[in-house]
Scaffold this motif. Structure first.
Motif, PDB file in Angstrom:
ATOM      1  N   ILE A   1     -12.922   4.526  -3.944  1.00 20.13           N
ATOM      2  CA  ILE A   1     -11.574   4.711  -4.501  1.00 20.13           C
ATOM      3  C   ILE A   1     -10.601   5.195  -3.430  1.00 20.13           C
ATOM      4  O   ILE A   1      -9.492   4.678  -3.303  1.00 20.13           O
ATOM      5  N   LEU A   2     -11.045   6.196  -2.658  1.00 16.81           N
ATOM      6  CA  LEU A   2     -10.118   6.750  -1.667  1.00 16.81           C
ATOM      7  C   LEU A   2      -9.748   5.702  -0.633  1.00 16.81           C
ATOM      8  O   LEU A   2      -8.588   5.570  -0.241  1.00 16.81           O
ATOM      9  N   PHE A   3     -10.727   4.908  -0.186  1.00 15.18           N
ATOM     10  CA  PHE A   3     -10.369   3.878   0.787  1.00 15.18           C
ATOM     11  C   PHE A   3      -9.415   2.863   0.168  1.00 15.18           C
ATOM     12  O   PHE A   3      -8.393   2.508   0.753  1.00 15.18           O
ATOM     13  N   HIS A   4      -9.765   2.379  -1.034  1.00 11.50           N
ATOM     14  CA  HIS A   4      -8.932   1.352  -1.679  1.00 11.50           C
ATOM     15  C   HIS A   4      -7.513   1.877  -1.925  1.00 11.50           C
ATOM     16  O   HIS A   4      -6.537   1.155  -1.700  1.00 11.50           O
ATOM     17  N   ALA A   5      -7.421   3.122  -2.347  1.00 13.99           N
ATOM     18  CA  ALA A   5      -6.100   3.686  -2.630  1.00 13.99           C
ATOM     19  C   ALA A   5      -5.278   3.824  -1.342  1.00 13.99           C
ATOM     20  O   ALA A   5      -4.131   3.379  -1.271  1.00 13.99           O
ATOM     21  N   LEU A   6      -5.882   4.431  -0.304  1.00 20.06           N
ATOM     22  CA  LEU A   6      -5.137   4.650   0.938  1.00 20.06           C
ATOM     23  C   LEU A   6      -4.783   3.323   1.597  1.00 20.06           C
ATOM     24  O   LEU A   6      -3.649   3.103   2.032  1.00 20.06           O
ATOM     25  N   ASN A   7      -5.754   2.412   1.672  1.00 16.35           N
ATOM     26  CA  ASN A   7      -5.466   1.128   2.302  1.00 16.35           C
ATOM     27  C   ASN A   7      -4.489   0.313   1.454  1.00 16.35           C
ATOM     28  O   ASN A   7      -3.668  -0.438   1.994  1.00 16.35           O
ATOM     29  N   GLY A   8      -4.554   0.489   0.114  1.00 14.05           N
ATOM     30  CA  GLY A   8      -3.586  -0.192  -0.749  1.00 14.05           C
ATOM     31  C   GLY A   8      -2.173   0.263  -0.430  1.00 14.05           C
ATOM     32  O   GLY A   8      -1.255  -0.558  -0.353  1.00 14.05           O
ATOM     33  N   LEU A   9      -2.011   1.567  -0.200  1.00 12.31           N
ATOM     34  CA  LEU A   9      -0.683   2.066   0.174  1.00 12.31           C
ATOM     35  C   LEU A   9      -0.254   1.471   1.511  1.00 12.31           C
ATOM     36  O   LEU A   9       0.924   1.165   1.725  1.00 12.31           O
ATOM     37  N   ARG A  10      -1.217   1.284   2.410  1.00 15.64           N
ATOM     38  CA  ARG A  10      -0.895   0.670   3.711  1.00 15.64           C
ATOM     39  C   ARG A  10      -0.433  -0.776   3.510  1.00 15.64           C
ATOM     40  O   ARG A  10       0.581  -1.198   4.106  1.00 15.64           O
ATOM     41  N   VAL A  11      -1.145  -1.520   2.652  1.00 11.50           N
ATOM     42  CA  VAL A  11      -0.740  -2.899   2.377  1.00 11.50           C
ATOM     43  C   VAL A  11       0.685  -2.927   1.818  1.00 11.50           C
ATOM     44  O   VAL A  11       1.515  -3.750   2.218  1.00 11.50           O
ATOM     45  N   ILE A  12       0.964  -2.001   0.908  1.00 16.46           N
ATOM     46  CA  ILE A  12       2.304  -1.949   0.313  1.00 16.46           C
ATOM     47  C   ILE A  12       3.346  -1.647   1.392  1.00 16.46           C
ATOM     48  O   ILE A  12       4.426  -2.248   1.427  1.00 16.46           O
ATOM     49  N   ALA A  13       3.005  -0.729   2.303  1.00  9.86           N
ATOM     50  CA  ALA A  13       3.937  -0.402   3.382  1.00  9.86           C
ATOM     51  C   ALA A  13       4.166  -1.614   4.288  1.00  9.86           C
ATOM     52  O   ALA A  13       5.290  -1.880   4.720  1.00  9.86           O
ATOM     53  N   VAL A  14       3.110  -2.360   4.581  1.00  5.30           N
ATOM     54  CA  VAL A  14       3.267  -3.554   5.420  1.00  5.30           C
ATOM     55  C   VAL A  14       4.193  -4.557   4.733  1.00  5.30           C
ATOM     56  O   VAL A  14       5.020  -5.211   5.376  1.00  5.30           O
ATOM     57  N   ASP A  15       4.066  -4.673   3.398  1.00  2.00           N
ATOM     58  CA  ASP A  15       4.849  -5.676   2.673  1.00  2.00           C
ATOM     59  C   ASP A  15       6.302  -5.283   2.479  1.00  2.00           C
ATOM     60  O   ASP A  15       7.189  -6.134   2.508  1.00  2.00           O
ATOM     61  N   PHE A  16       6.564  -3.989   2.255  1.00  2.00           N
ATOM     62  CA  PHE A  16       7.909  -3.607   1.840  1.00  2.00           C
ATOM     63  C   PHE A  16       8.711  -2.865   2.907  1.00  2.00           C
ATOM     64  O   PHE A  16       9.919  -2.785   2.821  1.00  2.00           O
ATOM     65  N   TRP A  17       8.056  -2.278   3.874  1.00  2.00           N
ATOM     66  CA  TRP A  17       8.749  -1.493   4.889  1.00  2.00           C
ATOM     67  C   TRP A  17       9.015  -2.409   6.080  1.00  2.00           C
ATOM     68  O   TRP A  17       8.098  -3.046   6.599  1.00  2.00           O
ATOM     69  N   SER A  18      10.270  -2.456   6.514  1.00  2.00           N
ATOM     70  CA  SER A  18      10.626  -3.454   7.529  1.00  2.00           C
ATOM     71  C   SER A  18       9.831  -3.268   8.816  1.00  2.00           C
ATOM     72  O   SER A  18       9.549  -4.226   9.516  1.00  2.00           O
ATOM     73  N   ASN A  19       9.463  -2.027   9.137  1.00  4.17           N
ATOM     74  CA  ASN A  19       8.663  -1.811  10.346  1.00  4.17           C
ATOM     75  C   ASN A  19       7.162  -1.835  10.074  1.00  4.17           C
ATOM     76  O   ASN A  19       6.371  -1.627  10.989  1.00  4.17           O
ATOM     77  N   GLY A  20       6.795  -2.088   8.804  1.00  2.00           N
ATOM     78  CA  GLY A  20       5.386  -2.046   8.419  1.00  2.00           C
ATOM     79  C   GLY A  20       4.479  -2.919   9.264  1.00  2.00           C
ATOM     80  O   GLY A  20       3.484  -2.442   9.815  1.00  2.00           O
ATOM     81  N   PRO A  21       4.783  -4.220   9.374  1.00  2.00           N
ATOM     82  CA  PRO A  21       3.869  -5.092  10.117  1.00  2.00           C
ATOM     83  C   PRO A  21       3.646  -4.622  11.548  1.00  2.00           C
ATOM     84  O   PRO A  21       2.543  -4.763  12.094  1.00  2.00           O
ATOM     85  N   ARG A  22       4.695  -4.023  12.168  1.00  5.29           N
ATOM     86  CA  ARG A  22       4.547  -3.587  13.547  1.00  5.29           C
ATOM     87  C   ARG A  22       3.578  -2.418  13.663  1.00  5.29           C
ATOM     88  O   ARG A  22       2.891  -2.252  14.665  1.00  5.29           O
TER      89      ARG A  22
END
Ligand code: HEM
Ligand code: HEM
Lengths: 163, 126
Positions: free
Chosen positions: B70-91
């Motif tokens: 759960i902790l990995f999925h939750a934390l990495n899920g937040l990372r995926v969301i940041a990559v998708d929505f935050w303009s500097n995410g992919p970098r």
């Protein structure tokens, strides 16, 4: 090195461009449509934006689930003696409060729909035969509806004085 | 299976694999979890009997594994969301993966005693 200066642009003058191209404000170049541009002739999509909505739902539900699920784990496994305290009486105490009923209900629905939609993606990725996909998704949707209904029923019909 | 693929990605691919595996595991857990909770509608005894098995050392280890997933999925899920929505995410995606793993390790160490403590006491006394 001096060569870097002379070839700074790396590209010589392009043939047919600039003033030699023959095009001018009076004689403009023909307009080329972008290849994927939607025009009046483009057929209407018949599928709507389901996949986009599903994509968005995964992200929005994920954010809410962080709070709900990690909070749940904290309560069940860490606080107040951890797993050792759990029993019928403990559940009765928790579901006496509408707040925790709503919490669990929301967690149930969001986690099941999020997980089911995730599994739908996984099935689409790995099951290559149309028939296999159909059966696996049928099984998935049946199990999902069953679980959501059962869990909802249990929260709403819980009876602390069952005995 | 997409047979014979030669693609061997780097961190990005492995984090995606782990996200997928943990997501599927949690889903199956949740299915069983709603079934066992439904026993409160059968009788207090039936529920307490099943929950008693959750307090055994072996299941405690499984619970620790569930927390890890759960902790990995939750934390990495937040990372995926940041990559998708935050303009500097992919970098910053790779840096964010290391942050995810760092936070995950810290939380897993923090969960050691609360989740496994009772099993240790049961196995080795006191
Ligand atoms: C091993 C760890 C877990 C333990 C010990 C545990 C324990 C419990 C208990 C005692 C209840 C009864 C109601 C309450 O007290 O709130 C419950 C309900 C529930 N739990 Fe968990 N839980 C665990 C993990 C999870 C996880 C990871 C999820 C989500 C993915 C989850 C989702 C739910 C849901 C949706 C309900 C409501 C069930 C229903 O509607 O019948 N639980 N859990
Ligand atoms: C705790 C908070 C959670 C967060 C932040 C979260 C986040 C996400 C995100 C953003 C995705 C989309 C990944 C992508 O499109 O590449 C995803 C996929 C998925 N999630 Fe979650 N999730 C959470 C909880 C859960 C739970 C409780 C379950 C199971 C019931 C679950 C099962 C799945 C599955 C099966 C996928 C599909 C994986 C894939 O397609 O590779 N997630 N999650």
């Amino acid at each position: 090195m001096s060569t870097t200066e002379t070839t700074a642009s790396g590209i010589g003058p392009v043939e047919g461009s600039g003033t030699l191209s023959g095009y001018s404000p009076e004689n403009p170049a023909p307009l080329i449509e972008p290849p994927r541009k939607r025009t009046k002739k483009t057929p209407k999509s018949t599928r709507g934006n389901f996949e986009m909505a599903a994509w968005l739902f995964m992200r929005l539900s994920g954010i809410v689930l962080v709070v709900l699920v990690i909070g749940h784990l904290l309560i069940q496994l860490v606080l107040d003696g951890g797993v050792s305290k759990i029993g019928f009486a403990f559940v009765a105490g928790r579901w006496a409060s509408p707040f925790w009923q709503v919490w669990d209900l929301l967690m149930l629905w969001l986690a099941m729909l999020h997980g089911a939609n995730g599994l739908r993606t996984v099935i689409n990725d790995y099951a290559e035969r149309a028939n296999t996909r159909l059966w696996l998704k049928g099984l998935l949707y049946t199990a999902t509806v069953f679980t959501i209904l059962l869990g909802t029923l249990v929260i709403f019909t819980f009876d602390p004085n069952i005995r | 299976m997409p047979a014979g693929t030669l693609y061997r990605g780097r961190e990005g691919m492995w984090s995606w694999v782990a996200h997928r595996v943990t997501g599927v595991l949690i889903f199956f857990f949740l299915f069983v979890h709603v079934l066992d909770t439904a026993l409160v509608r059968v009788s207090p005894e039936a529920y307490d009997k099943v929950v008693a098995t959750y307090k055994t050392p072996i299941v405690a280890l499984l619970e620790y594994g569930l927390v890890a997933a759960i902790l990995f999925h939750a934390l990495n899920g937040l990372r995926v969301i940041a990559v998708d929505f935050w303009s500097n995410g992919p970098r910053h995606q790779k840096k964010m993966l290391w942050i995810v793993l760092g936070v995950w390790v810290v939380l897993m160490i923090g969960a050691l005693y609360p989740v496994l403590g009772h099993a240790v006491r049961e196995l080795w006394g006191s």
